[in-house]
Design an enzyme around this catalytic site. Structure first.
Site, PDB file in Angstrom:
ATOM      1  N   ASP A 265      16.079 -53.035  41.737  1.00 31.66           N
ATOM      2  CA  ASP A 265      16.077 -51.587  41.875  1.00 31.66           C
ATOM      3  C   ASP A 265      17.532 -51.181  42.094  1.00 31.66           C
ATOM      4  O   ASP A 265      18.052 -51.254  43.204  1.00 31.66           O
ATOM      5  CB  ASP A 265      15.193 -51.198  43.072  1.00 31.66           C
ATOM      6  CG  ASP A 265      15.115 -49.698  43.247  1.00 31.66           C
ATOM      7  OD1 ASP A 265      15.624 -48.966  42.357  1.00 31.66           O
ATOM      8  OD2 ASP A 265      14.550 -49.250  44.261  1.00 31.66           O
TER       9      ASP A 265
ATOM     10  N   LYS B 185      24.184 -46.652  23.266  1.00 30.20           N
ATOM     11  CA  LYS B 185      24.350 -45.214  23.285  1.00 30.20           C
ATOM     12  C   LYS B 185      23.177 -44.570  24.013  1.00 30.20           C
ATOM     13  O   LYS B 185      22.138 -45.213  24.130  1.00 30.20           O
ATOM     14  CB  LYS B 185      24.457 -44.677  21.866  1.00 30.20           C
ATOM     15  CG  LYS B 185      23.206 -44.956  21.044  1.00 30.20           C
ATOM     16  CD  LYS B 185      23.327 -44.361  19.700  1.00 30.20           C
ATOM     17  CE  LYS B 185      23.162 -42.863  19.773  1.00 30.20           C
ATOM     18  NZ  LYS B 185      21.927 -42.404  19.137  1.00 30.20           N
TER      19      LYS B 185
ATOM     20  N   HIS C  36      24.420 -49.294  16.229  1.00 35.87           N
ATOM     21  CA  HIS C  36      23.639 -50.247  15.432  1.00 35.87           C
ATOM     22  C   HIS C  36      23.819 -50.047  13.926  1.00 35.87           C
ATOM     23  O   HIS C  36      23.536 -50.948  13.151  1.00 35.87           O
ATOM     24  CB  HIS C  36      22.156 -50.251  15.836  1.00 35.87           C
ATOM     25  CG  HIS C  36      21.357 -49.131  15.259  1.00 35.87           C
ATOM     26  ND1 HIS C  36      21.372 -47.876  15.783  1.00 35.87           N
ATOM     27  CD2 HIS C  36      20.515 -49.081  14.196  1.00 35.87           C
ATOM     28  CE1 HIS C  36      20.559 -47.092  15.065  1.00 35.87           C
ATOM     29  NE2 HIS C  36      20.024 -47.807  14.096  1.00 35.87           N
TER      30      HIS C  36
ATOM     31  N   LYS D 285      24.135 -52.887  10.162  1.00 34.01           N
ATOM     32  CA  LYS D 285      23.334 -52.858   8.935  1.00 34.01           C
ATOM     33  C   LYS D 285      24.085 -53.588   7.831  1.00 34.01           C
ATOM     34  O   LYS D 285      25.296 -53.444   7.692  1.00 34.01           O
ATOM     35  CB  LYS D 285      23.037 -51.409   8.527  1.00 34.01           C
ATOM     36  CG  LYS D 285      22.055 -50.710   9.491  1.00 34.01           C
ATOM     37  CD  LYS D 285      21.758 -49.286   9.059  1.00 34.01           C
ATOM     38  CE  LYS D 285      21.002 -48.520  10.116  1.00 34.01           C
ATOM     39  NZ  LYS D 285      19.549 -48.664  10.073  1.00 34.01           N
TER      40      LYS D 285
ATOM     41  N   GLU E 136      15.665 -38.614   8.216  1.00 34.91           N
ATOM     42  CA  GLU E 136      14.491 -39.369   8.628  1.00 34.91           C
ATOM     43  C   GLU E 136      13.243 -38.522   8.461  1.00 34.91           C
ATOM     44  O   GLU E 136      13.312 -37.299   8.590  1.00 34.91           O
ATOM     45  CB  GLU E 136      14.603 -39.745  10.109  1.00 34.91           C
ATOM     46  CG  GLU E 136      15.862 -40.479  10.482  1.00 34.91           C
ATOM     47  CD  GLU E 136      15.942 -40.698  11.989  1.00 34.91           C
ATOM     48  OE1 GLU E 136      15.590 -41.803  12.433  1.00 34.91           O
ATOM     49  OE2 GLU E 136      16.348 -39.779  12.714  1.00 34.91           O
TER      50      GLU E 136
ATOM     51  N   ASP F 222      23.411 -37.315  18.897  1.00 35.05           N
ATOM     52  CA  ASP F 222      22.553 -38.474  18.669  1.00 35.05           C
ATOM     53  C   ASP F 222      22.967 -39.263  17.419  1.00 35.05           C
ATOM     54  O   ASP F 222      22.849 -40.480  17.387  1.00 35.05           O
ATOM     55  CB  ASP F 222      21.103 -37.982  18.535  1.00 35.05           C
ATOM     56  CG  ASP F 222      20.094 -39.118  18.440  1.00 35.05           C
ATOM     57  OD1 ASP F 222      20.133 -40.009  19.320  1.00 35.05           O
ATOM     58  OD2 ASP F 222      19.270 -39.129  17.502  1.00 35.05           O
TER      59      ASP F 222
ATOM     60  N   HIS G  73      26.913 -42.734  14.575  1.00 34.86           N
ATOM     61  CA  HIS G  73      26.595 -43.375  13.293  1.00 34.86           C
ATOM     62  C   HIS G  73      27.338 -42.744  12.100  1.00 34.86           C
ATOM     63  O   HIS G  73      27.940 -43.437  11.291  1.00 34.86           O
ATOM     64  CB  HIS G  73      25.098 -43.322  13.018  1.00 34.86           C
ATOM     65  CG  HIS G  73      24.244 -43.850  14.135  1.00 34.86           C
ATOM     66  ND1 HIS G  73      24.609 -44.942  14.890  1.00 34.86           N
ATOM     67  CD2 HIS G  73      23.041 -43.449  14.625  1.00 34.86           C
ATOM     68  CE1 HIS G  73      23.665 -45.174  15.799  1.00 34.86           C
ATOM     69  NE2 HIS G  73      22.708 -44.287  15.662  1.00 34.86           N
TER      70      HIS G  73
HETATM   71  C1  BG6 Z   1      19.335 -43.847  16.866  1.00 40.05           C
HETATM   72  C2  BG6 Z   1      18.991 -42.424  17.208  1.00 40.05           C
HETATM   73  O1  BG6 Z   1      20.611 -44.166  17.294  1.00 40.05           O
HETATM   74  O2  BG6 Z   1      19.247 -44.018  15.455  1.00 40.05           O
HETATM   75  C3  BG6 Z   1      17.613 -42.062  16.699  1.00 40.05           C
HETATM   76  O3  BG6 Z   1      19.039 -42.250  18.614  1.00 40.05           O
HETATM   77  C4  BG6 Z   1      17.499 -42.372  15.225  1.00 40.05           C
HETATM   78  O4  BG6 Z   1      17.319 -40.706  16.953  1.00 40.05           O
HETATM   79  C5  BG6 Z   1      17.963 -43.779  14.914  1.00 40.05           C
HETATM   80  O5  BG6 Z   1      16.151 -42.219  14.856  1.00 40.05           O
HETATM   81  C6  BG6 Z   1      18.023 -44.021  13.422  1.00 40.05           C
HETATM   82  O6  BG6 Z   1      18.258 -45.370  13.182  1.00 40.05           O
HETATM   83  P1  BG6 Z   1      17.780 -46.052  11.851  1.00 40.05           P
HETATM   84  O7  BG6 Z   1      18.289 -47.439  11.945  1.00 40.05           O
HETATM   85  O8  BG6 Z   1      16.295 -45.948  11.824  1.00 40.05           O
HETATM   86  O9  BG6 Z   1      18.410 -45.253  10.739  1.00 40.05           O
END
Ligand code: BG6
Length: 486
Positions: A89, A144, A174, A178, A212, A231, A236
């Site tokens: 905790d 993040k 992330h 890719k 998306e 976000d 990204h």
């Molecule tokens: C995340 C965001 O970093 O990336 C999300 O917080 C988003 O909102 C996601 O949906 C998209 O990742 P990917 O790999 O599905 O394109």
């Protein structure tokens, strides 16, 4: 270098990210023989789970993961045996730190993965330090959001930086994990033919899209304080822009690559004041139908206020103000709940300087290089070709297509597999350095501030549509269109 036996401690280890991404990716790494026999995963949470509970939960998460497909029982058993749970905790009862300390093996490599909201990252690092758990080689991974503006990002970086030096801090984006994103660097810097064309002389504009079909799902609470700009764009999309626009680094190593990315961020022309209204468009999804299913509008999603200006779609026009890119717009676009999910970088080449086929209808869509991240990872080049026939000369754009799935029989790893592997081997090339994150906030902050200072609100777009009309007006003002509409 090969991974050493490592104690990988995941704070937030029973949470959504851990179950959806981290543990399934670690299972896949284990299955493919990438984890050292001695490597163990210690999930930390406040949940009070037993090791058996954690293993059950992880087993379902692994089985349910789309990339796993068939679970190999022996591998799963071996993987689950690596797992244990410790209740800590943070900021509460100090006994948890002692438990964590006894769960760690003294002479192992240590990685602390902070899959937690950023405001507690500092407390965790202090807790680790006070408990004497930070060995000189220990690494820390941060997820993040890395703050919500420059000031809060600096505060998080200071707090973590007080315990770990910069070389030991791995900030995840992330998208950098890719496959196609890394392939962009290979495409640009392992081949000779693109580089001479890669500038304002031959490139008309660049489009970077990540849309998306999903909505905010169960994340409305977080998302409402964030929005698409924080976000997706701050991290990204700007990272993709950096890799597209950067100069060739002298070597493929962490400092050289990140130095070049930083220079791109520092070259972004500030978007401030009145230019924000001209160069950006915001949207928020209303109810609609996505892929045959009726879905709620953003404001009706549970977990947030019924009135909110949070944007779920952003389109903007950025400029990289340097010699290579002067005058080349970079159109960025991201949004949730649109009709089609696509993540891609489109390089739109200029027309030929002089045509020897006057009056020949060439049709739209020629001269684009598309680097597709998802779905169907690949590279796609359209070029004009003569259509067969003895009659009048006719040209048509035809595709040159590279599909990674068809070309390579090996599976593309999940972004998190690549990045976890890099953390375990100590390679931070694909992670963001502090100065990059802060340069990105420096560019993003004034845009959000300008939005907040006007009485305009994001335009509602129907779920399942192509996004707000403003995004089309933005690119349409110069007679250009978004790639898929050509
Ligand atoms: C995340 C965001 O970093 O990336 C999300 O917080 C988003 O909102 C996601 O949906 C998209 O990742 P990917 O790999 O599905 O394109």
């Amino acid at each position: 270098s090969a991974p050493h036996p490592t104690d990988l401690v995941v704070f937030g280890g029973t949470g959504d990210l851990s179950m959806r991404k981290l543990l399934p990716s670690l299972y896949l790494l284990d299955r493919d023989g990438h984890l050292d026999e001695g490597t163990r995963v210690i999930a930390v949470s406040r949940d009070g789970l037993t090791d058996a509970d954690l293993r059950d939960k992880t087993s379902s998460a692994v089985r349910g993961h789309p990339a796993v497909q068939v679970v190999e029982p022996d591998v799963l058993r071996r993987f689950l045996d690596r797992l244990s749970h410790v209740t800590v905790d943070v900021g509460g009862d100090p006994a948890g730190w002692t438990d964590l300390s006894s769960a760690l093996v003294p002479d192992r490599d240590r990685v602390f993965y902070l899959a937690v909201p950023p405001m507690i990252s500092g407390d965790i690092c202090r807790g680790l330090d006070d408990a004497g758990l930070v060995t000189p080689e220990a690494r820390v991974v941060m997820e993040k959001p890395l703050g919500r503006d420059l000031a809060s990002s600096q505060a998080v970086n200071d707090a973590v930086g007080a315990v770990f030096d910069e070389r030991r801090i791995y900030r995840i984006d992330h998208y950098l994990g890719k496959e196609t994103v890394q392939n962009l660097l290979v495409l640009r810097f392992a081949n000779v033919f693109l580089e001479p064309l890669w500038n304002s002389r031959w490139i008309d504009h660049v489009q970077i899209t990540a849309t998306e079909t999903v909505g905010v799902g169960g994340r409305r609470g977080y998302y409402d304080t964030s929005g698409a700009m924080r976000d997706m764009v701050q991290n990204h999309l700007l990272q993709l822009l950096c890799l597209t626009a950067m100069e060739p680094p002298a070597t493929y190593d962490r400092e050289a690559v990140r130095d070049e990315k930083l220079k791109v961020l520092q070259s972004l022309r500030p978007l401030t004041g009145d230019r924000v209204a001209e160069e950006t468009a915001r949207g928020q999804y209303g109810r609609g139908t996505v892929q045959g299913t009726e879905v709620l509008g953003y404001l009706d999603e549970a977990g947030g206020p019924a009135v909110s200006d949070t944007e779920t779609f952003v389109a903007l026009r950025a400029e990289v103000a340097n010699w290579r890119w002067a005058g080349v717009p970079f159109y960025l676009r991201t949004g949730k709940r649109v009709g089609h999910a696509r993540s891609e970088i489109v390089i739109r080449f200029r027309e030929v300087p002089h045509t020897i086929f006057p009056g020949v209808d060439t049709g739209p869509g020629a001269g684009s290089l598309v680097i597709r991240l998802q779905p169907d990872e690949g590279i796609h080049l359209t070029m004009l070709a003569k259509t067969p026939g003895a009659g009048a000369l006719r040209l048509r754009p035809v595709p040159l297509e590279l599909s990674f799935a068809d070309t390579f029989s090996t599976r593309s790893p999940e972004a998190y597999e690549r990045l976890l592997m890099d953390v375990l081997t100590g390679d931070s090339t694909l992670f963001m350095r502090r100065d990059e994150v802060e340069a990105a906030w420096r560019w993003v902050d004034p845009v959000i501030e300008a939005w907040n200072n006007t009485d305009t609100t994001p335009e509602t777009y129907q779920a399942g549509s192509a996004g707000p009309a403003g995004a089309h007006r933005l690119i349409g003002r110069t007679g250009r269109t978004w790639y898929e509409e050509e």
